[in-house]
Enzyme design. Structure first.
Site, short mmCIF file in Angstrom:
data_model
loop_
_atom_site.label_atom_id
_atom_site.label_comp_id
_atom_site.label_asym_id
_atom_site.label_seq_id
_atom_site.Cartn_x
_atom_site.Cartn_y
_atom_site.Cartn_z
N HIS A 238 -60.18 27.68 0.04
CA HIS A 238 -58.91 28.02 -0.04
C HIS A 238 -58.58 29.34 -0.07
O HIS A 238 -59.23 30.19 -0.69
CB HIS A 238 -58.33 27.48 -1.46
CG HIS A 238 -58.43 26.14 -1.71
ND1 HIS A 238 -58.01 25.11 -2.60
CD2 HIS A 238 -59.00 24.76 -0.57
CE1 HIS A 238 -58.40 23.90 -2.53
NE2 HIS A 238 -58.99 23.55 -1.34
N TYR B 28 -47.88 24.92 -4.22
CA TYR B 28 -47.49 23.84 -3.20
C TYR B 28 -45.98 24.02 -3.25
O TYR B 28 -45.30 23.74 -4.10
CB TYR B 28 -47.98 22.66 -3.67
CG TYR B 28 -49.58 22.44 -3.54
CD1 TYR B 28 -50.26 22.70 -2.17
CD2 TYR B 28 -50.35 22.45 -4.82
CE1 TYR B 28 -51.67 22.81 -2.34
CE2 TYR B 28 -51.61 22.29 -4.75
CZ TYR B 28 -52.21 22.59 -3.79
OH TYR B 28 -53.62 22.47 -3.41
N HIS C 47 -48.83 18.66 0.89
CA HIS C 47 -48.91 18.20 -0.37
C HIS C 47 -47.92 17.07 -0.59
O HIS C 47 -47.31 17.06 -1.68
CB HIS C 47 -48.84 19.09 -1.48
CG HIS C 47 -49.96 18.86 -2.55
ND1 HIS C 47 -49.65 18.04 -3.74
CD2 HIS C 47 -51.19 19.45 -2.96
CE1 HIS C 47 -50.82 17.89 -4.43
NE2 HIS C 47 -51.78 18.79 -4.03
N GLU D 171 -55.45 11.59 -0.39
CA GLU D 171 -56.29 12.06 -1.80
C GLU D 171 -55.43 11.38 -3.07
O GLU D 171 -56.03 11.30 -3.86
CB GLU D 171 -56.27 13.54 -2.09
CG GLU D 171 -54.82 14.23 -2.17
CD GLU D 171 -55.00 15.75 -2.57
OE1 GLU D 171 -55.44 16.20 -1.73
OE2 GLU D 171 -54.35 16.09 -3.55
N ARG E 67 -59.23 11.29 3.41
CA ARG E 67 -59.85 12.28 2.30
C ARG E 67 -59.40 11.79 0.80
O ARG E 67 -59.01 12.53 0.12
CB ARG E 67 -59.46 13.63 2.43
CG ARG E 67 -57.58 13.61 2.84
CD ARG E 67 -56.99 14.97 2.70
NE ARG E 67 -57.17 15.81 1.40
CZ ARG E 67 -58.17 16.73 1.01
NH1 ARG E 67 -59.27 16.94 1.79
NH2 ARG E 67 -57.99 17.12 -0.17
N HIS F 178 -61.94 14.60 -0.98
CA HIS F 178 -60.96 15.47 -1.94
C HIS F 178 -62.09 16.14 -2.74
O HIS F 178 -62.89 15.54 -3.81
CB HIS F 178 -60.22 14.61 -2.73
CG HIS F 178 -59.25 15.51 -3.46
ND1 HIS F 178 -59.01 15.26 -5.13
CD2 HIS F 178 -58.46 16.38 -3.40
CE1 HIS F 178 -57.87 16.14 -5.41
NE2 HIS F 178 -57.58 16.81 -4.20
MG MG Z 1 -54.41 18.09 -1.28
#
Ligand code: MG
Length: 444
Positions: A164, A195, A250, A300, A321, A350
């Protein structure tokens, strides 16, 4: 070896009911050391532990067995609701599992899954994952092999990961990307602020008007979309086309905005755009797919096969994911991987801080063994975490390797875990409310 011993040697236990289907006893004259090691071993206790070594609640399940010193570990981390998972393990899973054969992982999973009749919720799925992963750990320890070997061995040298990179403005993002590239990562997820980038909003909001609670946050779609497009443009201008760039929406913007956003991102060639829609809007992926070639990663928040099957079988996403423990564990994830391989969908499990090192190890073992591996989200283990969990997977040049110890290769120190208690009941780990300007709740 008599027939009963032969059944036990295969670890079939009570499942093998038809003696007529078995080979004659003379075919198995002498037990080998390997078959002796597969004598019936029973589950004697299932316990869940909560700990918080890095500001995130983690749940680990330990399955103890009738063989002295043999136990397994699983991840049951539902960081926002840890105590219901602890109760599900103590009140239901432990009594259910005691006395059962540790070898029959699939049978145990199927019966535990339906033992509540209603199923596919995050609390029970996480508890079930704890049991399931622990049984794979035990199976590996009994075989003397790391779990990835039980799946057929390695498909690659190590696990390529993304890290990240984030910042509140373009300069901070640029510096963060540079740092990740210097560490050896070839894939970097870029984010502007938290986010939804609430700090990008320039107009007065509901708090200025006296509405809402102090912890409520503002999410405005258009400032976020504009700033993110600028961020991609800036990072491509500075670092060129070589780094693989990822981004996580997100789930916070409206489907029509998300489709337009992805179309505009095409010229920056993202590796994937993550969770562009909430699970409640899954049917919009068909329209998104028709409108843009940007690779899509999704899942996720998924708990149920009814969520991932349609997206995979209709080739509406490029990367699946899921959070392994939310799906019910390792057994489910390897089936998802197999399903996805048939439809050219790759994996991107994830892997942030709200996964225990046991759960990360499960991600990495699966990554090593499946052909349709895509990329793995990486989260570093701090000193406190490694104080509790020994044998954590290791990072070098953007690649993660697991150790070659049998099972997951990760151990858990119960005493060390007690030094890092989870959130106090009066301050649980909520996902803080996010609202539009008029106060409408946004789904994260
Ligand atoms: Mg995510």
């Amino acid at each position: 070896m008599n027939r009963r011993d032969w059944i036990r040697s295969l670890g079939l236990g009570t499942l093998a009911t038809s003696a007529a289907a078995l080979p004659s006893a003379s075919a198995f004259a002498a037990p080998s050391p390997a078959s002796r090691s597969m004598d019936l071993v029973k589950i004697t206790r299932v316990r869940a532990f909560a700990t918080r070594p890095n500001k995130v609640n983690l749940i680990v399940v330990k399955v103890e067995t009738s063989e002295p010193g043999l136990y397994g570990l699983g991840c049951a981390t539902f960081t926002q609701r840890p105590t219901p998972v602890l109760a599900a393990v103590a009140d239901f899973l432990d009594p259910f599992a005691r006395g059962r054969d540790v070898s029959n992982i699939e049978d145990l999973w199927q019966n535990a899954y339906t033992s509540s009749y209603w199923r596919n919720g995050p609390v029970l799925n996480n508890a079930l994952s704890g049991l399931d992963m622990a049984l794979w750990d035990i199976q590996g320890k009994r075989a003397g092999m790391p779990v990835y070997q039980l799946l057929g061995g390695k498909c690659r040298f190590a696990v390529d990961c993304y890290s990240h990179a984030s910042g509140r403005d373009l300069k901070e993002v640029e510096d963060s990307v540079r740092s990740k590239l210097e560490q050896g990562f070839r894939h970097v997820r870029i984010q502007m602020g938290s986010y939804g980038s609430e700090h990008l909003s320039t107009r007065s909001d509901f708090k200025d008007a006296g509405f809402g609670m102090p912890q409520d946050r503002l999410m405005e779609s258009q400032p976020y979309i504009k700033a993110t497009l600028k961020m991609f443009e800036h990072v491509r201008n500075v670092f060129g086309d070589e780094p693989e760039l990822l981004h996580d929406v997100h789930e916070r913007i409206e489907p029509r905005d998300a489709i337009r956003f992805l179309k505009e991102l095409e010229k920056y060639r993202p590796f994937f755009i993550e969770d562009p829609l909430p699970p409640e809007a899954n049917d919009y992926f068909r329209q998104m797919r028709a409108a843009t070639t940007v690779p899509i990663a999704m899942g996720e928040l998924f708990n149920s096969p009814h969520e991932w099957i349609p997206l995979i079988k209709d080739r509406l996403i490029d990367f699946i994911r899921v959070h392994l423990s939310q799906t019910g564990g390792f057994s489910v994830a390897r089936k998802i991987a197999t399903l996805a391989e048939m439809f050219n969908v790759r994996s991107a499990w994830h892997g942030p801080g709200d996964v225990s090192p046991v759960g990360h190890a499960a991600n990495f073992h699966l990554d090593l063994a499946i052909h349709n591996f895509g990329i793995q989200e990486y989260s570093p283990f701090n000193d406190a975490t490694q104080d509790i969990f020994s044998g954590c997977p290791t990072l070098k040049n953007g690649y993660v390797s697991v150790n070659e110890a049998p099972g997951w290769g990760v151990d858990f120190n119960e005493e060390a875990a007690k030094k890092y208690p989870i959130d106090k009941p009066e301050r649980p780990a909520y996902w803080d409310p996010v609202r539009r300007r008029d106060g409408t709740a946004v789904r994260p």
